[in-house]
Enzyme design. Structure first.
Site, PDB file in Angstrom:
ATOM      1  N   ASP A 193      -1.295  -1.349  17.615  1.00 48.42           N
ATOM      2  CA  ASP A 193      -1.452  -0.082  17.864  1.00 48.42           C
ATOM      3  C   ASP A 193      -3.073   0.234  17.642  1.00 48.42           C
ATOM      4  O   ASP A 193      -3.739  -0.852  17.638  1.00 48.42           O
ATOM      5  CB  ASP A 193      -0.517   0.682  17.084  1.00 48.42           C
ATOM      6  CG  ASP A 193      -1.164   0.489  15.556  1.00 48.42           C
ATOM      7  OD1 ASP A 193      -2.011  -0.251  15.200  1.00 48.42           O
ATOM      8  OD2 ASP A 193      -0.629   1.427  14.646  1.00 48.42           O
TER       9      ASP A 193
ATOM     10  N   CYS B  76     -12.703  -3.744   1.420  1.00 46.98           N
ATOM     11  CA  CYS B  76     -11.830  -4.407   2.579  1.00 46.98           C
ATOM     12  C   CYS B  76     -11.827  -6.044   2.328  1.00 46.98           C
ATOM     13  O   CYS B  76     -12.813  -6.505   1.790  1.00 46.98           O
ATOM     14  CB  CYS B  76     -12.384  -4.088   3.757  1.00 46.98           C
ATOM     15  SG  CYS B  76     -11.716  -4.926   5.099  1.00 46.98           S
TER      16      CYS B  76
ATOM     17  N   CYS C 284     -16.101 -10.038   8.249  1.00 41.38           N
ATOM     18  CA  CYS C 284     -16.512  -9.148   9.445  1.00 41.38           C
ATOM     19  C   CYS C 284     -17.718  -9.036  10.027  1.00 41.38           C
ATOM     20  O   CYS C 284     -18.708  -8.894   9.246  1.00 41.38           O
ATOM     21  CB  CYS C 284     -16.044  -7.499   8.653  1.00 41.38           C
ATOM     22  SG  CYS C 284     -16.124  -6.445  10.081  1.00 41.38           S
TER      23      CYS C 284
ATOM     24  N   CYS D 276     -10.060   0.396   6.905  1.00 39.54           N
ATOM     25  CA  CYS D 276     -10.860   0.402   8.012  1.00 39.54           C
ATOM     26  C   CYS D 276     -10.477   1.605   8.941  1.00 39.54           C
ATOM     27  O   CYS D 276      -9.739   1.408   9.920  1.00 39.54           O
ATOM     28  CB  CYS D 276     -10.694  -0.946   8.744  1.00 39.54           C
ATOM     29  SG  CYS D 276     -12.013  -1.376   9.969  1.00 39.54           S
TER      30      CYS D 276
ATOM     31  N   TRP E 233      10.454   4.117   5.263  1.00 36.85           N
ATOM     32  CA  TRP E 233      10.917   3.060   6.021  1.00 36.85           C
ATOM     33  C   TRP E 233      10.498   1.691   5.723  1.00 36.85           C
ATOM     34  O   TRP E 233      11.186   0.819   6.041  1.00 36.85           O
ATOM     35  CB  TRP E 233      10.529   3.547   7.233  1.00 36.85           C
ATOM     36  CG  TRP E 233       8.899   3.839   7.286  1.00 36.85           C
ATOM     37  CD1 TRP E 233       7.915   2.968   7.674  1.00 36.85           C
ATOM     38  CD2 TRP E 233       8.540   5.335   7.174  1.00 36.85           C
ATOM     39  NE1 TRP E 233       6.627   3.735   7.608  1.00 36.85           N
ATOM     40  CE2 TRP E 233       7.144   5.078   7.294  1.00 36.85           C
ATOM     41  CE3 TRP E 233       9.011   6.266   6.977  1.00 36.85           C
ATOM     42  CZ2 TRP E 233       6.159   6.156   7.277  1.00 36.85           C
ATOM     43  CZ3 TRP E 233       8.069   7.542   6.962  1.00 36.85           C
ATOM     44  CH2 TRP E 233       6.828   7.267   7.138  1.00 36.85           C
TER      45      TRP E 233
ATOM     46  N   GLU F 165       8.896   4.258  13.671  1.00 40.58           N
ATOM     47  CA  GLU F 165       7.858   4.021  14.521  1.00 40.58           C
ATOM     48  C   GLU F 165       7.591   5.047  15.671  1.00 40.58           C
ATOM     49  O   GLU F 165       6.501   5.417  16.146  1.00 40.58           O
ATOM     50  CB  GLU F 165       7.893   2.619  15.291  1.00 40.58           C
ATOM     51  CG  GLU F 165       7.609   1.319  14.122  1.00 40.58           C
ATOM     52  CD  GLU F 165       6.075   1.529  13.663  1.00 40.58           C
ATOM     53  OE1 GLU F 165       5.425   2.022  14.319  1.00 40.58           O
ATOM     54  OE2 GLU F 165       5.686   0.898  12.518  1.00 40.58           O
TER      55      GLU F 165
ATOM     56  N   THR G 187       1.500  10.962  15.048  1.00 43.26           N
ATOM     57  CA  THR G 187       1.660  11.822  14.030  1.00 43.26           C
ATOM     58  C   THR G 187       1.445  11.254  12.783  1.00 43.26           C
ATOM     59  O   THR G 187       1.406  10.044  12.549  1.00 43.26           O
ATOM     60  CB  THR G 187       3.156  12.373  13.894  1.00 43.26           C
ATOM     61  OG1 THR G 187       3.691  12.889  15.136  1.00 43.26           O
ATOM     62  CG2 THR G 187       3.568  13.443  12.830  1.00 43.26           C
TER      63      THR G 187
ATOM     64  N   TYR H 208       4.393  -2.212  21.575  1.00 42.31           N
ATOM     65  CA  TYR H 208       4.093  -2.065  20.392  1.00 42.31           C
ATOM     66  C   TYR H 208       5.161  -1.785  19.486  1.00 42.31           C
ATOM     67  O   TYR H 208       5.733  -2.678  18.513  1.00 42.31           O
ATOM     68  CB  TYR H 208       2.927  -0.984  19.863  1.00 42.31           C
ATOM     69  CG  TYR H 208       3.146  -0.336  18.613  1.00 42.31           C
ATOM     70  CD1 TYR H 208       2.265  -1.371  17.706  1.00 42.31           C
ATOM     71  CD2 TYR H 208       3.729   0.510  18.158  1.00 42.31           C
ATOM     72  CE1 TYR H 208       2.379  -1.093  16.293  1.00 42.31           C
ATOM     73  CE2 TYR H 208       3.639   0.893  16.784  1.00 42.31           C
ATOM     74  CZ  TYR H 208       3.215   0.147  15.862  1.00 42.31           C
ATOM     75  OH  TYR H 208       2.883   0.431  14.681  1.00 42.31           O
TER      76      TYR H 208
ATOM     77  N   LEU I 251       8.074  17.749  15.090  1.00 43.36           N
ATOM     78  CA  LEU I 251       7.506  16.642  15.332  1.00 43.36           C
ATOM     79  C   LEU I 251       6.717  16.587  16.802  1.00 43.36           C
ATOM     80  O   LEU I 251       5.584  15.876  16.943  1.00 43.36           O
ATOM     81  CB  LEU I 251       8.311  15.523  15.247  1.00 43.36           C
ATOM     82  CG  LEU I 251       8.580  15.048  13.891  1.00 43.36           C
ATOM     83  CD1 LEU I 251       9.895  13.978  13.970  1.00 43.36           C
ATOM     84  CD2 LEU I 251       7.597  14.324  13.323  1.00 43.36           C
ATOM     85  N   GLY I 252       7.240  17.264  17.799  1.00 45.66           N
ATOM     86  CA  GLY I 252       6.578  17.694  19.174  1.00 45.66           C
ATOM     87  C   GLY I 252       7.045  16.391  19.771  1.00 45.66           C
ATOM     88  O   GLY I 252       7.772  15.515  19.346  1.00 45.66           O
TER      89      GLY I 252
END
Length: 360
Positions: free
Chosen positions: A141, A206, A212, A195, A27, A40, A46, A123, A83-84
Site C-alpha cells: 500500500d 528506524c 537507507c 517512516c 484486528w 483492511e 481512513t 493489496y 466511514l464514508g
C-alpha cells in the site's frame, strides 16, 4: 534504484524491531481472515484511530462472514455510517455472499481466489493471504511503497501501477519463510509509525537507518515521487433541515451513484435565495412557519467537494404525512444511515452521525 538494491538486507532488522514496537490493534490481536478483511476495507483512506470504534461496532453486530452476507441493507449502511465510501461495504457484502455460496462460508487463502471476490484488489488479497494465512504474498500500500522507495532511493512515480507491481515482485522474493504474516505487518507498522507520510520521518527510531540510501543522501522528504491527482470537482448545495415538531424530514438517495441508498436532508443545487427555498418547500406540499439560515460547511469526497449552505425550517404538520419521512432523532440514530457529509447540519436536530457518536 530498486533494481540495484538488495532488499534482503532489510528483513532481519525489521523483524527484530517489530515485536518491540508493534501497536496492539483489535484486528491484529485476533487476525482471523474475516477480521483482517473487514479491517483492511475499513482502513482504506481512513486513519487507524478513527477506524477502531467502527470496527468494534461492526464486528460485534456482524461477527462472521455469514452474518455479513445476510445483513439487511439499511442496517448494513447504518453500521458503516461515518466511514464514508459506502460502495466499500456494499462490495464487502457482495463478496461475503459469494464466500457463502461458492466457498462454503470459508474465506479463501489463495491470493488468486481472493482477487475474484468483489471489492478485493491486489493489496487486500495479499494482506488477507499473508496476515491471516501466513502465505508469502506482498501487500503493498502507500506506506509500504514509501518505505521501500526511500530505502532504495528510487524516484520512480508510485502513482504508476507498473511501479507498484515492481515493488510487489521485489518484496515477494525476500519474504522470510514461515514469517510472512509478521513481515507484512512489520512493513505496514514501519510506514505508519516511523517512516511517516506527513512530516519528517523519524529516522533515529528506524531499524533501517544505516541501510537507507535516501537517509544517507538526505533525500528522505523528497521521496517517494507521486504525480498529483486531478483537482476535485466543486458542487454547491443548500441543505434543508425541515422540522415538524420534534421530527425531521429525511429522504432516501437513489440506489446508484454517490452515497447510494443513504438517507439525507432535502437539498437544493446551488445557493438559492430564502424566497426560493420557501417556494421549494411549499411546492412539496409543506407549509413553512419559520426559516433560519445555518452556517456554511464543506465535505470532501475522493473526486468531489461539496460546498454547502443550510436553512432550518419549521413547518406545519402536513395533512398527508405518509408522503414524507419525518423521523425522530433517536430513530435516525438507530435506523437511518445519514452520510457524514451532513454532520454539520444534523446537529440542529440533535442527531449524531459518524464519528460524533464516539466522541463523548
Amino acid at each position: 534504484m530498486l533494481d540495484n538494491y538488495d532488499l534482503s538486507r532489510l528483513v532481519e532488522p525489521l523483524l527484530a524491531w517489530y515485536p518491540l514496537h508493534a501497536r496492539s490493534l483489535p484486528w491484529r490481536d485476533e487476525p482471523t481472515p474475516y477480521h483482517v478483511w473487514v479491517s483492511e476495507i475499513m482502513l482504506q483512506q481512513t486513519r487507524v484511530e478513527a477506524v477502531k470504534p467502527f470496527y468494534a461496532r461492526f464486528t460485534e453486530a456482524l461477527p462472521d462472514v455469514g452474518a455479513l452476507a445476510a445483513c439487511e441493507t439499511d442496517r448494513l449502511l447504518k453500521l458503516w455510517e461515518g466511514l464514508g465510501y459506502y460502495n466499500r461495504v456494499r462490495n464487502l457484502q457482495l463478496a461475503a455472499q459469494t464466500v457463502m455460496e461458492e466457498y462454503g462460508g470459508v474465506i479463501p487463502a489463495d491470493y488468486e481466489e481472493l482477487l475474484k471476490l468483489r471489492g478485493i484488489g491486489h493489496y487486500t488479497a495479499a494482506a488477507i493471504s499473508s496476515i491471516a494465512y501466513n502465505r508469502p504474498e506482498a501487500a503493498v500500500d502507500g506506506n509500504v511503497l514509501r518505505i521501500v522507495m526511500r530505502a532504495a532511493q528510487d524516484d520512480s512515480d508510485i502513482a504508476k501501477q507498473s511501479v507498484k507491481t515492481r515493488v510487489e515482485e521485489a518484496l515477494r522474493k525476500v519474504i522470510p519463510e514461515g514469517r510472512a504474516a509478521m513481515f507484512t505487518q512489520a512493513l505496514m507498522e514501519l510506514g505508519a509509525t516511523v517512516c511517516v507520510p506527513n512530516g519528517a520521518p523519524l529516522c533515529a527510531e528506524c531499524p533501517w537507518e544505516a541501510l537507507c540510501l535516501s537517509h544517507a543522501g538526505g533525500t528522505e522528504e523528497a521521496l517517494p515521487v507521486k504525480t498529483k491527482q486531478k483537482a476535485r470537482r466543486l458542487e454547491k448545495k443548500t441543505v434543508l433541515v425541515i422540522r415538524d415538531g420534534d421530527r425531521v424530514l429525511l429522504q432516501k438517495r437513489p440506489n446508484e451513484g454517490l452515497l447510494a441508498g443513504m438517507y439525507e436532508f432535502p437539498c437544493m443545487e446551488g445557493y438559492p435565495s430564502e424566497k426560493a427555498v420557501l417556494e421549494f418547500v411549499r411546492a412539496r406540499g409543506l407549509s413553512p412557519i419559520r426559516i433560519q439560515r445555518l452556517p456554511e460547511a464543506k465535505h470532501i469526497f475522493s473526486h468531489v467537494e461539496w460546498q454547502m449552505r443550510g436553512f432550518a425550517l419549521l413547518v406545519e404538520e402536513p395533512e398527508q404525512k405518509e408522503n414524507f419521512l419525518f423521523v425522530k432523532p433517536s430513530d435516525s440514530e438507530e435506523m437511518y444511515a445519514i452520510p457524514a457529509a451532513f454532520a454539520r447540519y444534523s446537529r440542529y436536530m440533535n442527531i449524531r452521525i459518524g464519528q460524533e457518536k464516539f466522541l463523548e
